[in-house]
Design an enzyme around this catalytic site. Structure first.
Site, PDB file in Angstrom:
ATOM      1  N   HIS A  66       0.842  -1.195   0.000  1.00 49.98           N
ATOM      2  CA  HIS A  66       0.000   0.000   0.000  1.00 49.98           C
ATOM      3  C   HIS A  66       0.875   1.242   0.000  1.00 49.98           C
ATOM      4  O   HIS A  66       1.949   1.273   0.608  1.00 49.98           O
ATOM      5  CB  HIS A  66      -0.981   0.009   1.177  1.00 49.98           C
ATOM      6  CG  HIS A  66      -0.366  -0.023   2.544  1.00 49.98           C
ATOM      7  ND1 HIS A  66       0.021   1.125   3.220  1.00 49.98           N
ATOM      8  CD2 HIS A  66      -0.071  -1.043   3.378  1.00 49.98           C
ATOM      9  CE1 HIS A  66       0.509   0.794   4.417  1.00 49.98           C
ATOM     10  NE2 HIS A  66       0.475  -0.521   4.529  1.00 49.98           N
ATOM     11  N   ASP A  68      -0.472   4.312   0.849  1.00 52.38           N
ATOM     12  CA  ASP A  68      -0.979   5.289   1.814  1.00 52.38           C
ATOM     13  C   ASP A  68      -0.303   5.101   3.169  1.00 52.38           C
ATOM     14  O   ASP A  68       0.229   4.023   3.487  1.00 52.38           O
ATOM     15  CB  ASP A  68      -2.495   5.190   1.967  1.00 52.38           C
ATOM     16  CG  ASP A  68      -2.964   3.817   2.453  1.00 52.38           C
ATOM     17  OD1 ASP A  68      -2.396   2.799   1.993  1.00 52.38           O
ATOM     18  OD2 ASP A  68      -3.893   3.755   3.283  1.00 52.38           O
ATOM     19  N   ASP A  99       6.265   1.183   7.155  1.00 49.83           N
ATOM     20  CA  ASP A  99       4.879   0.771   6.875  1.00 49.83           C
ATOM     21  C   ASP A  99       4.269   1.681   5.821  1.00 49.83           C
ATOM     22  O   ASP A  99       3.552   2.610   6.148  1.00 49.83           O
ATOM     23  CB  ASP A  99       4.068   0.822   8.167  1.00 49.83           C
ATOM     24  CG  ASP A  99       2.677   0.247   8.017  1.00 49.83           C
ATOM     25  OD1 ASP A  99       2.410  -0.468   7.031  1.00 49.83           O
ATOM     26  OD2 ASP A  99       1.828   0.530   8.889  1.00 49.83           O
ATOM     27  N   GLU A 133      -5.271   1.223   2.526  1.00 44.75           N
ATOM     28  CA  GLU A 133      -5.058   0.140   3.487  1.00 44.75           C
ATOM     29  C   GLU A 133      -5.178   0.641   4.915  1.00 44.75           C
ATOM     30  O   GLU A 133      -5.678  -0.070   5.787  1.00 44.75           O
ATOM     31  CB  GLU A 133      -3.678  -0.483   3.272  1.00 44.75           C
ATOM     32  CG  GLU A 133      -3.482  -1.824   3.968  1.00 44.75           C
ATOM     33  CD  GLU A 133      -3.058  -1.725   5.437  1.00 44.75           C
ATOM     34  OE1 GLU A 133      -3.208  -2.713   6.175  1.00 44.75           O
ATOM     35  OE2 GLU A 133      -2.576  -0.644   5.833  1.00 44.75           O
ATOM     36  N   GLU A 134      -4.740   1.867   5.169  1.00 47.37           N
ATOM     37  CA  GLU A 134      -4.712   2.397   6.525  1.00 47.37           C
ATOM     38  C   GLU A 134      -6.037   3.028   6.948  1.00 47.37           C
ATOM     39  O   GLU A 134      -6.202   3.411   8.100  1.00 47.37           O
ATOM     40  CB  GLU A 134      -3.604   3.454   6.659  1.00 47.37           C
ATOM     41  CG  GLU A 134      -2.200   2.945   6.382  1.00 47.37           C
ATOM     42  CD  GLU A 134      -1.663   2.045   7.479  1.00 47.37           C
ATOM     43  OE1 GLU A 134      -2.444   1.651   8.371  1.00 47.37           O
ATOM     44  OE2 GLU A 134      -0.465   1.735   7.442  1.00 47.37           O
ATOM     45  N   GLU A 163       3.930  -6.180   4.528  1.00 40.95           N
ATOM     46  CA  GLU A 163       3.753  -5.597   5.864  1.00 40.95           C
ATOM     47  C   GLU A 163       4.980  -5.876   6.730  1.00 40.95           C
ATOM     48  O   GLU A 163       5.623  -6.930   6.598  1.00 40.95           O
ATOM     49  CB  GLU A 163       2.509  -6.171   6.544  1.00 40.95           C
ATOM     50  CG  GLU A 163       1.196  -5.729   5.932  1.00 40.95           C
ATOM     51  CD  GLU A 163       0.909  -4.251   6.138  1.00 40.95           C
ATOM     52  OE1 GLU A 163       1.572  -3.610   6.988  1.00 40.95           O
ATOM     53  OE2 GLU A 163       0.030  -3.728   5.437  1.00 40.95           O
ATOM     54  N   HIS A 350       3.473   3.574  12.664  1.00 36.57           N
ATOM     55  CA  HIS A 350       2.433   4.467  13.165  1.00 36.57           C
ATOM     56  C   HIS A 350       2.925   5.365  14.297  1.00 36.57           C
ATOM     57  O   HIS A 350       2.133   6.090  14.891  1.00 36.57           O
ATOM     58  CB  HIS A 350       1.188   3.694  13.628  1.00 36.57           C
ATOM     59  CG  HIS A 350       0.459   2.997  12.527  1.00 36.57           C
ATOM     60  ND1 HIS A 350      -0.888   2.708  12.576  1.00 36.57           N
ATOM     61  CD2 HIS A 350       0.881   2.521  11.332  1.00 36.57           C
ATOM     62  CE1 HIS A 350      -1.258   2.084  11.463  1.00 36.57           C
ATOM     63  NE2 HIS A 350      -0.178   1.959  10.685  1.00 36.57           N
TER      64      HIS A 350
END
Length: 381
Positions: A66, A68, A99, A133-134, A163, A350
């Site tokens: 992903h 995003d 990520d 995805e997020e 991931e 994150h």
């Protein structure tokens, strides 16, 4: 600057907070087109999805990622600008470094090298990317792409998700499955009133408390060899007007099941509603199934290959785990694909000052290329 570091930095500079792709996929599509890949852009709503493939027929190996990222949070809390990649002491800092823009860049570099070395390889290799995805719903990302693939008969045999799976060292842990996620929104109706006159009201907090206690105490299953027992957690509880002298008229509770293959979503729903029913509640319950559990079983070709590659390139056999949250692999597995997740160390995702070790980033393309070379054999003769 190496090819993988250069591309990772380019992607980090693009503030692609969900669902904005910020041009990441166009950059990648341009590179892969030059390498002979065919591009298919699937835009649903505000979400960009890219399916780039090389080769014809035979089995299909897809790399899944992903573009995003989650919001950076307060920029002042970071050591460096979160969208200006910065290398200090062998570590690359920036939102998405781990990520998962580092993995995406490594996949692109690995695929370029693979098709350059094996232009007439058997089968197909592909890269599937999404910018959703997020987000909280994932409605227009890989979920929607998988629906289109199913309707069209598009086949994926093996899927490597980028991931960040590793625990302490690159390749020391892979994900061979994930638990399912089932959420409920429970609304309990009462009668609002003055706290001094409880006989004229009905307090939904008092009514639901024993039921929530029973739900929390329930042993939903014992798990199995592949998954731990099902987990039930209440995540939000809201009622009242903010005044201390008013009995609320309604209560809303949010809860979630994380479950493996020992239970089904339908069974969990039935048992939950039976417990609520025993308490005589006046309630409404809305369900959201975010994803079913999936497992690539021992002996699966992809699982064996990824374990062997990690053993050879990382120097140890990886832990084969089904832990953690969910990933977009949950949408690809129902297409009949074996799914394994392999990516960098999961330590700062994150978080403020998200980062990846440069040494790991530089080595990651070799893992992905080796997987492709072992699954999509080059013709001989």
């Amino acid at each position: 600057m190496s090819a993988v570091l250069d591309l990772t930095c380019d992607l980090i500079r693009r503030a692609s907070v969900t669902p904005d792709d910020a041009g990441c996929q166009a950059t990648i599509a341009g590179r892969l087109a030059q390498a002979g890949f065919r591009m298919r852009h699937l835009r649903f709503g505000e979400v960009d999805n890219l399916w780039a493939t090389h080769g014809e027929g035979g089995p299909t190996l897809a790399f899944l990622g992903h573009t995003d990222v989650v919001p950076s949070g307060p920029a002042g809390a970071w050591r460096f600008d979160p969208f200006e990649p910065t290398v200090v002491d062998g570590v690359l800092y920036g939102r998405g470094a781990a990520d998962m823009k580092g993995s995406v860049a490594a996949m692109v570099v690995a695929l370029e090298a693979f098709v350059a070395a094996h232009p007439d390889h058997a089968g197909r290799v592909g890269l599937l990317l999404t910018s959703d995805e997020e987000g909280p719903t994932n409605l227009n990302g890989v979920r929607r792409v998988a629906e289109a693939f199913r309707a069209e008969g598009e086949r994926i045999d093996w899927c490597v998700v980028g991931e960040p799976s590793s625990a302490a060292r690159l390749g020391d842990l892979i994900r061979v499955g994930r638990r399912g996620s089932l959420s409920g929104t429970l609304t309990v109706r009462g009668v609002q009133g003055h706290v001094a006159y409880p006989e004229k009201a009905k307090n939904p907090i008092h009514a639901v408390a024993p039921a929530l206690a029973d739900l929390a105490a329930e042993r939903w299953d014992e798990g199995n060899a592949d998954f731990p027992p099902t987990s039930f957690q209440i995540s939000n509880l809201n009622a009242g007007t903010g005044a201390s002298n008013v009995i609320p008229g309604t209560l809303t509770a949010l809860f979630n099941f994380r479950y493996g293959t020992a239970s089904t979503a339908d069974d969990l729903k039935v048992r939950t509603e039976a417990i609520l029913g025993r308490h005589g509640l006046d309630y409404a319950l809305d369900w959201n199934l975010s994803g079913e559990p999936f497992l690539t079983p021992p002996g699966g070709r992809l699982r064996e290959v990824v374990v062997d590659v990690c053993r050879e390139l990382a120097g140890e056999a990886p832990v084969q785990s089904t832990g953690g949250g969910t990933s977009d692999g949950r949408f690809i597995a129902p297409l009949g694909a074996e799914v394994v997740e392999l990516g960098p160390v999961n330590a700062t995702i994150h978080q403020v000052d998200e980062c990846v070790a440069l040494a790991d980033l530089e080595r990651l393309p070799a893992f992905y290329r080796a997987i492709a070379e072992r699954l999509i054999a080059a013709p001989t003769g």
